[in-house]
Design a protein around this motif. Structure first.
Motif, short mmCIF file in Angstrom:
data_model
loop_
_atom_site.label_atom_id
_atom_site.label_comp_id
_atom_site.label_asym_id
_atom_site.label_seq_id
_atom_site.Cartn_x
_atom_site.Cartn_y
_atom_site.Cartn_z
N HIS A 36 52.29 -6.07 13.51
CA HIS A 36 51.01 -6.77 13.42
C HIS A 36 49.82 -5.93 13.86
CE1 HIS A 36 52.58 -11.16 13.22
NE2 HIS A 36 52.59 -10.55 12.08
N THR A 37 50.01 -4.92 14.65
CA THR A 37 48.89 -4.10 15.09
C THR A 37 48.89 -2.71 14.47
OG1 THR A 37 50.15 -3.36 17.02
CG2 THR A 37 48.72 -5.30 17.30
N ALA A 38 49.71 -2.48 13.48
CA ALA A 38 49.80 -1.14 12.89
C ALA A 38 48.73 -0.89 11.84
CB ALA A 38 51.18 -0.93 12.30
N GLU A 39 48.53 -1.79 10.91
CA GLU A 39 47.60 -1.60 9.80
C GLU A 39 46.76 -2.85 9.61
OE1 GLU A 39 47.06 1.00 7.61
OE2 GLU A 39 48.33 2.22 8.90
N TYR A 40 45.53 -2.84 10.11
CA TYR A 40 44.65 -3.98 9.93
C TYR A 40 44.03 -3.97 8.54
CZ TYR A 40 44.90 -4.86 14.94
OH TYR A 40 45.33 -5.14 16.21
N ILE A 41 43.80 -5.16 8.01
CA ILE A 41 43.18 -5.33 6.70
C ILE A 41 41.83 -6.01 6.91
CG2 ILE A 41 43.39 -6.47 4.45
CD1 ILE A 41 46.50 -6.29 4.93
N LEU A 42 40.79 -5.42 6.35
CA LEU A 42 39.44 -5.97 6.53
C LEU A 42 39.20 -7.15 5.61
CD1 LEU A 42 37.22 -2.77 6.75
CD2 LEU A 42 37.99 -4.25 8.61
N PRO A 43 38.45 -8.14 6.08
CA PRO A 43 38.03 -9.23 5.19
C PRO A 43 37.06 -8.68 4.14
CG PRO A 43 37.47 -9.71 7.49
CD PRO A 43 37.99 -8.33 7.44
N THR A 44 36.93 -9.38 3.03
CA THR A 44 35.97 -8.97 2.01
C THR A 44 34.64 -9.69 2.18
OG1 THR A 44 36.95 -10.59 0.50
CG2 THR A 44 37.70 -8.31 0.31
N SER A 45 34.62 -10.76 2.96
CA SER A 45 33.37 -11.44 3.30
C SER A 45 33.57 -12.26 4.56
CB SER A 45 32.91 -12.35 2.16
OG SER A 45 33.77 -13.46 2.04
N ILE A 46 32.46 -12.40 5.33
CA ILE A 46 32.45 -13.24 6.52
C ILE A 46 31.08 -13.90 6.58
CG2 ILE A 46 32.70 -13.37 9.03
CD1 ILE A 46 33.99 -10.56 8.93
N VAL A 47 31.06 -15.22 6.73
CA VAL A 47 29.80 -15.96 6.86
C VAL A 47 29.94 -16.92 8.03
CG1 VAL A 47 28.20 -17.55 5.74
CG2 VAL A 47 29.35 -15.80 4.37
N VAL A 48 28.93 -16.94 8.91
CA VAL A 48 28.92 -17.87 10.03
C VAL A 48 27.79 -18.87 9.81
CG1 VAL A 48 28.60 -18.13 12.51
CG2 VAL A 48 29.86 -16.21 11.63
N THR A 49 28.18 -20.16 9.78
CA THR A 49 27.22 -21.24 9.60
C THR A 49 27.26 -22.11 10.85
OG1 THR A 49 27.70 -21.22 7.23
CG2 THR A 49 26.53 -23.14 8.09
N VAL A 50 26.11 -22.31 11.47
CA VAL A 50 26.01 -23.10 12.69
C VAL A 50 25.14 -24.32 12.42
CG1 VAL A 50 25.26 -23.11 15.10
CG2 VAL A 50 26.28 -21.05 14.11
N ASP A 51 25.73 -25.50 12.56
CA ASP A 51 25.02 -26.75 12.32
C ASP A 51 24.27 -26.72 10.99
OD1 ASP A 51 25.99 -27.77 14.71
OD2 ASP A 51 24.24 -27.13 15.85
N ALA A 52 24.98 -26.33 9.94
CA ALA A 52 24.50 -26.30 8.55
C ALA A 52 23.48 -25.20 8.27
CB ALA A 52 23.96 -27.65 8.12
N VAL A 53 23.28 -24.24 9.18
CA VAL A 53 22.37 -23.13 8.96
C VAL A 53 23.17 -21.83 8.98
CG1 VAL A 53 20.39 -21.85 9.89
CG2 VAL A 53 20.45 -24.35 10.05
N VAL A 54 23.05 -21.02 7.92
CA VAL A 54 23.74 -19.73 7.87
C VAL A 54 23.08 -18.80 8.88
CG1 VAL A 54 24.33 -17.72 6.47
CG2 VAL A 54 24.47 -20.02 5.49
N VAL A 55 23.84 -18.39 9.89
CA VAL A 55 23.32 -17.54 10.95
C VAL A 55 23.46 -16.07 10.59
CG1 VAL A 55 23.67 -16.86 13.36
CG2 VAL A 55 23.77 -19.25 12.73
N LYS A 56 24.61 -15.72 10.03
CA LYS A 56 24.85 -14.33 9.66
C LYS A 56 25.79 -14.33 8.46
CE LYS A 56 25.48 -9.88 11.76
NZ LYS A 56 25.72 -9.14 12.99
N SER A 57 25.49 -13.46 7.49
CA SER A 57 26.27 -13.43 6.27
C SER A 57 26.60 -11.99 5.88
CB SER A 57 25.50 -14.12 5.14
OG SER A 57 26.23 -14.05 3.94
#
Length: 175
Positions: free
Chosen positions: A66-87
Motif C-alpha cells: 500500500h505504500t510502495a506506489e501511490y497513484i495521483l487523483p486526476t481531479s480534486i474539488v473541495v466544496t464547503v457549504d455549497a461554495v467551491v473553496v478550491k478546485s
C-alpha cells in the motif's frame, strides 16, 4: 546542574503546536471505475486543516504494497457549504499543487495526492503559515476522480496543541 533540574520536570510549562494526521475514511476504500466522481462528506468538521492527502494505490495491491506506489487523483474539488473553496480539476493542476508546495516525488517514492490550504513547504521557512479553519463549516465535500481503479484513504493534516498540565496529564486538542 541547575538547568538539568529545571528541564527534568516541565509539568505545567510544556506546550507545543504540531501536526495531527486524522484519517477521514474508515480504512481502505474501493474506487472501481475510472473517471467516476466520488463524493466524501465531512459533517461538522473540527480544527484547522493544512492539507488533505488522497493516498491511493493499485486496486489489486495487498496490504504489504500500500505504500510502495501511490497513484495521483486526476481531479480534486473541495466544496464547503455549497461554495467551491478550491478546485484542482485537471491532472496537471493536481501535479502543480504538489510541486508548488514542495512535494516533488523522487525515483523511489511517489508522493500521494494532496490539496494544501497553507503554504507550508517550499515557499516557507518551516514556520506555521496558516491553514483552513473548518470549524465554522457545517458540511465539507471532497469530490475526486482517478484514471484507474484504486484503493484509497483520505487523511486530513490538522493543527493540534499538546500540553502537560501541573499534575502531569498530557492533553492534545485541535486548534
Amino acid at each position: 546542574e541547575a538547568a538539568r533540574r529545571s528541564y527534568s520536570d516541565l509539568r505545567g510549562n510544556y506546550s507545543i503546536v504540531n501536526r495531527r494526521f486524522t484519517e477521514l475514511t474508515s480504512g481502505w476504500q474501493q474506487y472501481e471505475s475510472a473517471g467516476a466522481v466520488v463524493h466524501y462528506n465531512q459533517f461538522q468538521p473540527q480544527g484547522t486543516v493544512t492539507e488533505v492527502q488522497f493516498i491511493a494505490c493499485a486496486h489489486s495491491a495487498d496490504d504489504t504494497t500500500h505504500t510502495a506506489e501511490y497513484i495521483l487523483p486526476t481531479s480534486i474539488v473541495v466544496t464547503v457549504d455549497a461554495v467551491v473553496v478550491k478546485s484542482l480539476e485537471t491532472p496537471e493542476k493536481v501535479r502543480a499543487e504538489l510541486w508548488t508546495n514542495g512535494f516533488v516525488p523522487n525515483s523511489t517514492f511517489k508522493s500521494p495526492g494532496r490539496m494544501c490550504f497553507a503554504s507550508h513547504a517550499s515557499q516557507s521557512d518551516h514556520l506555521f503559515s496558516g491553514g483552513y479553519n473548518m470549524q465554522l463549516a457545517s458540511n465539507v465535500d471532497f469530490s475526486f476522480t482517478f484514471a484507474e481503479a484504486v484503493r484509497y484513504k483520505i487523511v486530513a493534516v490538522q493543527i493540534q496543541r499538546v500540553s502537560i498540565d501541573a499534575v502531569g496529564k498530557i492533553r492534545a486538542s485541535l486548534t
